[in-house]
Design a protein around this motif. Structure first.
Motif, short mmCIF file in Angstrom:
data_model
loop_
_atom_site.label_atom_id
_atom_site.label_comp_id
_atom_site.label_asym_id
_atom_site.label_seq_id
_atom_site.Cartn_x
_atom_site.Cartn_y
_atom_site.Cartn_z
N LYS A 16 0.84 -1.21 0.00
CA LYS A 16 0.00 0.00 0.00
C LYS A 16 0.88 1.26 0.00
O LYS A 16 0.65 2.19 -0.78
N GLU A 17 1.91 1.25 0.89
CA GLU A 17 2.79 2.43 0.95
C GLU A 17 3.52 2.66 -0.36
O GLU A 17 3.75 3.79 -0.77
N ILE A 18 3.91 1.55 -1.02
CA ILE A 18 4.60 1.69 -2.31
C ILE A 18 3.67 2.34 -3.33
O ILE A 18 4.06 3.24 -4.07
N THR A 19 2.41 1.90 -3.33
CA THR A 19 1.47 2.48 -4.31
C THR A 19 1.22 3.96 -4.01
O THR A 19 0.97 4.74 -4.91
N GLU A 20 1.34 4.32 -2.73
CA GLU A 20 1.15 5.73 -2.37
C GLU A 20 2.27 6.61 -2.93
O GLU A 20 2.16 7.83 -3.00
N GLU A 21 3.38 5.99 -3.31
CA GLU A 21 4.47 6.74 -3.97
C GLU A 21 4.22 6.79 -5.48
O GLU A 21 5.10 7.20 -6.24
N LYS A 37 -7.08 -26.15 -4.77
CA LYS A 37 -8.00 -25.56 -3.78
C LYS A 37 -7.20 -24.91 -2.64
O LYS A 37 -7.51 -23.80 -2.21
N ASP A 38 -6.17 -25.61 -2.16
CA ASP A 38 -5.34 -25.06 -1.08
C ASP A 38 -4.67 -23.76 -1.52
O ASP A 38 -4.56 -22.80 -0.76
N MET A 39 -4.20 -23.74 -2.78
CA MET A 39 -3.56 -22.52 -3.28
C MET A 39 -4.56 -21.37 -3.38
O MET A 39 -4.22 -20.22 -3.11
N LEU A 40 -5.81 -21.70 -3.74
CA LEU A 40 -6.84 -20.64 -3.77
C LEU A 40 -7.09 -20.11 -2.37
O LEU A 40 -7.36 -18.92 -2.18
N THR A 41 -6.99 -21.00 -1.37
CA THR A 41 -7.17 -20.55 0.02
C THR A 41 -6.07 -19.57 0.41
O THR A 41 -6.33 -18.49 0.97
N LEU A 42 -4.81 -19.94 0.11
CA LEU A 42 -3.70 -19.04 0.44
C LEU A 42 -3.85 -17.72 -0.31
O LEU A 42 -3.68 -16.64 0.26
N ASN A 43 -4.18 -17.82 -1.59
CA ASN A 43 -4.37 -16.61 -2.39
C ASN A 43 -5.48 -15.75 -1.79
O ASN A 43 -5.37 -14.51 -1.74
N GLY A 44 -6.53 -16.42 -1.30
CA GLY A 44 -7.65 -15.69 -0.69
C GLY A 44 -7.20 -14.89 0.52
O GLY A 44 -7.69 -13.78 0.76
N ILE A 45 -6.27 -15.45 1.28
CA ILE A 45 -5.76 -14.73 2.46
C ILE A 45 -5.00 -13.47 2.02
O ILE A 45 -5.20 -12.38 2.55
N VAL A 46 -4.13 -13.64 1.02
CA VAL A 46 -3.34 -12.49 0.54
C VAL A 46 -4.28 -11.42 -0.02
O VAL A 46 -4.17 -10.22 0.31
N VAL A 47 -5.25 -11.84 -0.84
CA VAL A 47 -6.18 -10.91 -1.47
C VAL A 47 -7.01 -10.17 -0.41
O VAL A 47 -7.20 -8.95 -0.48
N SER A 48 -7.43 -10.90 0.61
CA SER A 48 -8.25 -10.27 1.64
C SER A 48 -7.44 -9.23 2.42
O SER A 48 -7.95 -8.15 2.75
N GLU A 49 -6.17 -9.53 2.69
CA GLU A 49 -5.34 -8.54 3.41
C GLU A 49 -5.08 -7.31 2.54
O GLU A 49 -4.98 -6.20 3.06
N ARG A 91 -7.17 -6.12 0.36
CA ARG A 91 -8.43 -5.34 0.40
C ARG A 91 -8.51 -4.54 1.69
O ARG A 91 -8.92 -3.39 1.69
N LYS A 92 -8.08 -5.19 2.80
CA LYS A 92 -8.18 -4.51 4.10
C LYS A 92 -7.36 -3.23 4.15
O LYS A 92 -7.67 -2.33 4.92
N VAL A 93 -6.25 -3.17 3.37
CA VAL A 93 -5.46 -1.93 3.39
C VAL A 93 -5.94 -0.95 2.31
O VAL A 93 -5.30 0.07 2.05
N GLY A 94 -7.06 -1.28 1.67
CA GLY A 94 -7.68 -0.32 0.74
C GLY A 94 -7.26 -0.48 -0.71
O GLY A 94 -7.48 0.43 -1.51
N LEU A 95 -6.64 -1.60 -1.05
CA LEU A 95 -6.25 -1.82 -2.45
C LEU A 95 -7.32 -2.66 -3.16
O LEU A 95 -8.19 -3.26 -2.52
N ASN A 96 -7.23 -2.70 -4.48
CA ASN A 96 -8.18 -3.47 -5.27
C ASN A 96 -7.45 -4.64 -5.96
O ASN A 96 -6.99 -4.49 -7.08
N VAL A 115 -2.70 2.52 -10.09
CA VAL A 115 -1.86 2.05 -8.98
C VAL A 115 -2.65 1.34 -7.88
O VAL A 115 -2.09 0.55 -7.14
N GLY A 116 -3.94 1.62 -7.79
CA GLY A 116 -4.74 0.96 -6.74
C GLY A 116 -5.11 -0.48 -7.09
O GLY A 116 -5.55 -1.24 -6.24
N THR A 117 -4.95 -0.84 -8.36
CA THR A 117 -5.28 -2.19 -8.81
C THR A 117 -4.03 -3.06 -8.71
O THR A 117 -2.99 -2.72 -9.26
N ILE A 118 -4.15 -4.16 -7.97
CA ILE A 118 -2.98 -5.03 -7.78
C ILE A 118 -3.28 -6.40 -8.37
O ILE A 118 -4.11 -7.13 -7.83
N HIS A 119 -2.63 -6.74 -9.45
CA HIS A 119 -2.79 -8.08 -10.01
C HIS A 119 -2.00 -9.06 -9.14
O HIS A 119 -0.86 -8.76 -8.76
#
Ligand code: IP8
Length: 266
Positions: free
Chosen positions: A31-36, A86-98, A100-105, A134-138
């Motif tokens: 998030k901080e990097i995108t703010e730059e 399925k397990d990899m989707l779970t891990l990816n879901g954790i990263v994606v959710s975090e 989102r929590k810091v305000g990224l898409n 910059v707010g969109t993170i692939h």
């Protein structure tokens, strides 16, 4: 381009346990990097969400008609492929959710849906990773993908994906491998290393030591990272290895302040 190492974001020897605090800190740093005004693409490794089961079921060897095993959760390699995805989707879901929590898409791209075949020449259209917001993170990751021959499936490492993205997407400035448990590339095995053993600048004539847990890992460990990192460096992109447990080091690098880690030279 940032690769979150699997050994950094998961507990490597315990099936499907994530290091949530580390993931949270990394996501705040992104998030901080995108703010730059810098756009970030994230590729993450598998750690214990991928390697343990893939190793047990020999998924890195592709379909083995004679191979038999039963671990109580699945009874064939093909079932194990479904499970690991399925397990990899779970891990990816954790990263994606975090993220989102810091305000990224974040936009996740599970490789088994868009990539096939293995190694640095895997097949798959990388255009989906292009964006100028910059707010969109692939976000993508190492995965079990289909293979076009009789091997049917195999393991595509996130290191191969991140290398191709770094080389082929226009305008990539830097690739950072965020690693767990080490400050960068070391001259001696990690458990013997002191601060003096960090290699600040690596080129192919410099020898290094790294731990490759071949009993756990189905991809290439540090050797694969260096090899792919060097390919990327030769294409003109800056490549760095940084201890992801201290993500402020990534910020220091970006802000041209003192940072600790390894640069891979052309
Ligand atoms: O950890 C491996 O990806 P890596 C993917 O990026 C699986 O090498 C499923 C083991």
């Amino acid at each position: 381009m940032v690769k979150f190492g699997g050994a950094l974001i998961t507990k490597k020897d315990k099936q499907s346990v994530a290091h949530l605090e580390i993931i949270k800190n990394l996501c705040s740093t992104v998030k901080e990097i995108t703010e730059e005004g810098i756009q970030v693409i994230i590729v993450h490794g598998a750690g214990s969400f991928g390697h343990l089961k893939a190793k047990q079921w020999r998924l890195n060897e592709g379909y083995l008609p004679e191979f038999k095993l039963s671990d109580g959760t699945c009874s064939s390699q093909r079932e194990a492929v479904v499970d690991v995805r399925k397990d990899m989707l779970t891990l990816n879901g954790i990263v994606v959710s975090e993220l989102r929590k810091v305000g990224l898409n974040p936009i996740p791209h599970p490789p088994h849906e868009w990539a096939s075949n293995l190694g640095p020449k895997f097949t798959g259209d990388l255009v989906r990773f292009q964006s100028d917001d910059v707010g969109t993170i692939h976000v993508t990751f190492g995965d079990v993908v289909d293979v076009d021959d009789q091997t049917e499936f195999g393991i595509l490492s996130g290191d191969d994906i991140v290398a191709r993205l770094s080389i082929e997407l226009p305008g990539v400035e830097s690739l950072v491998f965020a690693m767990g448990g080490v400050d960068g590339l070391l001259k001696v095995p990690p458990h013997l290393a002191t601060d003096e053993d960090l290699i600040e600048n690596w080129s192919p004539d410099v020898s290094y030591e790294g731990l490759h847990q071949a009993d756990i890992d189905v991809t290439g460990g540090i050797g694969l990272k260096i090899n792919r990192g060097h390919l990327v460096a030769k294409s003109g992109v800056n490549v760095h290895l940084i201890n992801g447990e201290y993500p402020e080091r990534i910020l220091n690098l970006i802000r041209n302040q003192d940072w600790i880690g390894t640069t891979i030279l052309r």
